[in-house]
Design an enzyme around this catalytic site. Structure first.
Site, PDB file in Angstrom:
ATOM      1  CG  ASP A   1      -5.628   8.425   4.376  1.00  0.00           C
ATOM      2  OD1 ASP A   1      -6.485   9.012   3.669  1.00  0.00           O
ATOM      3  OD2 ASP A   1      -5.896   7.477   5.127  1.00  0.00           O
TER       4      ASP A   1
ATOM      5  CE  LYS B   1      -3.172   2.558   3.030  1.00  0.00           C
ATOM      6  NZ  LYS B   1      -3.858   2.543   4.328  1.00  0.00           N
TER       7      LYS B   1
ATOM      8  NE  ARG C   1     -10.585  -1.232   3.496  1.00  0.00           N
ATOM      9  CZ  ARG C   1     -11.139  -1.430   4.683  1.00  0.00           C
ATOM     10  NH1 ARG C   1     -12.285  -2.094   4.789  1.00  0.00           N
ATOM     11  NH2 ARG C   1     -10.544  -0.995   5.784  1.00  0.00           N
TER      12      ARG C   1
ATOM     13  CD  GLU D   1      -6.725   5.415   2.393  1.00  0.00           C
ATOM     14  OE1 GLU D   1      -5.617   5.002   2.776  1.00  0.00           O
ATOM     15  OE2 GLU D   1      -7.661   5.678   3.173  1.00  0.00           O
TER      16      GLU D   1
ATOM     17  CE  LYS E   1      -6.431   9.038   7.764  1.00  0.00           C
ATOM     18  NZ  LYS E   1      -6.880   7.830   8.489  1.00  0.00           N
TER      19      LYS E   1
ATOM     20  CG  ASP F   1      -1.915   5.321   4.990  1.00  0.00           C
ATOM     21  OD1 ASP F   1      -1.808   4.240   5.599  1.00  0.00           O
ATOM     22  OD2 ASP F   1      -2.996   5.725   4.526  1.00  0.00           O
TER      23      ASP F   1
ATOM     24  CG  ASP G   1      -9.875   7.547   6.794  1.00  0.00           C
ATOM     25  OD1 ASP G   1      -8.794   7.626   6.168  1.00  0.00           O
ATOM     26  OD2 ASP G   1      -9.943   7.564   8.043  1.00  0.00           O
TER      27      ASP G   1
END
Length: 485
Positions: free
Chosen positions: A256, A251, A337, A335, A263, A274, A333
């Site tokens: 993010d 990933k 996956r 995202e 968030k 991230d 949020d």
């Protein structure tokens, strides 16, 4: 970076480090056996210091003793526990921190491969620093000489340990870099620079146009809100004669915000981490090439910046992923996956690997279940899970196998799409893994997922970890890949 060299016992060091090990509950510690044989006077002096120094022999204990008229002029005592690789790694990290103000030190160890590997990794990872300013104290330690009986016999072990540590440091650098600098194109450029000059590494980088033309809807959706467009990095190590092909997927969300499902600030401030999964799989592939491991490794790093703007994807959108499966997302949020799904579907359809492993800073539920130092491992393949856990454990990292409970599949049901990517009900880490499983196709029984959000970042100093990015996964993957040749 700290220079480490192997030397024989004929050297006459100014600063000498001798290892100390525990003996028993009611007995004082003792000097551990080493390839170096100090004179009887020095050995007796060191032994006499142990009670006064209040040493137990636990890994990482360090004491310094000055000898103004002696040779060596300074004697350091270092706890190494039971002397296994993990204990030496902790000891090496502690020594690197304690000796940060020194210029050069010499340490005596046993001739064991495990001792040398642990010491070298501990020294190089414990001395790691990431700073963007030249102000503030900088470590002075430039060289460590390691006393062994046969330097030539251990040269290969030193090189392997150094490569492993260098790749872990690279992953830390990539993860620590602020997102004002780090965006998908920048990350792809760093991979290109690291792979440059190697004809045995093949790199392809897809930009927004190629992603759109080939149908990578998840990567495009997540990256659609940013002015800095998404990328898909494909890095391939293909040694002659390789009988096993592993695809690693990481990933790579370079920042993010949570997108439109924004968030809160406390949860956003460390979101430069991230992309730690992408950093780990890229560094592991570069390491596999540097070590010339006889296994083919292809890394896929889907890279996007999840931002808030008029072009950001919305809660309730339906996304068509690579290969045609659709997902409904009611939480932008969730995202990670979405980008992983595209990369995994591409790997299954186009790369036909023998094994598929993904690493992702995917859920906060991972930390709730397992704390800050364990990753969650999901796989239906007992042999694959056992092999990964063994490699991760041998490298000094931690993971725990979790269930892929089919009872929770109903959470993924959507009224308008094939899947619901972000159900509001519980079992967050398990449900995220079940979602990814839907994109593994015929590789379902040869796939493993590592949710490593928690151990990708350390809030304090612990063993070979320093504050900040840990590079989690690089060492474990390299240990595991080395068993597949």
């Amino acid at each position: 970076m700290l220079a480490i060299r192997l030397v024989s016992g004929s050297t006459r060091p100014d600063t000498l480090v001798l290892p100390v090990r525990p003996v028993g509950l009611d007995a004082p510690p003792e000097l551990a056996p080493t390839a170096y044989r100090p004179g009887d006077g020095l050995r007796a002096e060191a032994a006499s210091l142990l009670p006064a120094a209040r040493l137990t022999g636990a890994p990482g204990e360090v004491r310094e003793h000055l000898r103004p008229d002696g040779e060596p002029a300074r004697l350091w005592l270092l706890g190494v526990g039971d002397g296994d690789e993990s204990a030496w790694r902790s000891a090496g990290a502690a020594l690197a921190r304690a000796a940060a103000g020194e210029t050069q030190i010499t340490i005596a160890i046993s001739d064991g491969v495990a001792a040398l590997r642990g010491l070298v990794e501990g020294l190089l990872l414990g001395s790691y620093r990431f700073r963007l300013t030249e102000t503030g104290p900088r470590p002075a330690l430039a060289r460590v000489d390691v006393l062994v009986a046969d330097p030539e016999a251990l040269a290969g072990t030193l090189a392997e340990a150094r490569t492993t540590a260098e790749m872990t440091r690279l992953a830390r650098d990539l993860t620590n870099t602020p997102s004002s600098t780090k965006h998908p194109e920048w990350f792809a450029d760093q991979v290109a620079a690291a792979a440059s000059g190697r004809t045995d590494l093949h790199l392809r980088v897809r930009g927004p146009r190629e992603l759109a033309a080939e149908g990578f809807g998840g990567i495009l959706a997540v990256g659609g809100g940013s002015a800095r467009g998404p990328r898909l990095v494909e890095l391939d190590w293909r040694p002659a004669g390789a009988r096993t092909h592993v695809v690693l997927v990481g990933k790579g969300i370079t920042f993010d915000t949570g997108g439109i499902s924004i968030k809160p600030v406390p949860a956003m401030k460390l979101m430069r981490k991230d992309m730690a999964g992408a950093a780990a799989v890229v560094a592991a592939t570069l390491g596999a090439a540097a070590l010339r491991l006889p296994v083919r490794v292809t890394t896929l790093a889907p890279l996007a910046e999840n931002m808030v703007s008029g072009s950001a994807f919305r809660p309730g959108d339906v996304i068509r992923h690579y290969g045609g499966l659709t997902s409904e997302s009611t939480n932008s949020d969730a995202e990670g996956r979405l980008v992983l799904a595209d990369a995994m579907a591409y790997a299954v359809r186009e790369l036909t690997p023998d094994l598929l492993v993904d690493l992702a800073t995917l859920t906060g539920a991972n930390a709730v279940a397992l704390g800050k130092r364990h990753a969650a491992l999901y796989s239906e393949n007992d042999d694959l899970a056992a092999g990964l856990l063994a490699g991760i454990g041998a490298a000094g990292e931690r993971a725990w196998r979790m269930p892929l409970a089919d009872d929770y599949l109903e959470y993924l049901a959507s009224d308008i799409a094939d899947l619901h990517s972000s159900p509001a009900r519980g079992a967050g880490s398990v449900v995220a893994a079940l979602f990814l499983r839907e994109f593994t196709g015929e590789l379902r029984d040869r796939w493993a997922h590592l949710d490593m959000s928690a151990p990708s970042w350390s809030d304090d100093v612990h063993g070979e970890l320093v504050k900040g990015a840990t590079g989690w996964g690089v060492r474990g993957l390299l240990r595991w890949l080395a068993t597949l040749g």
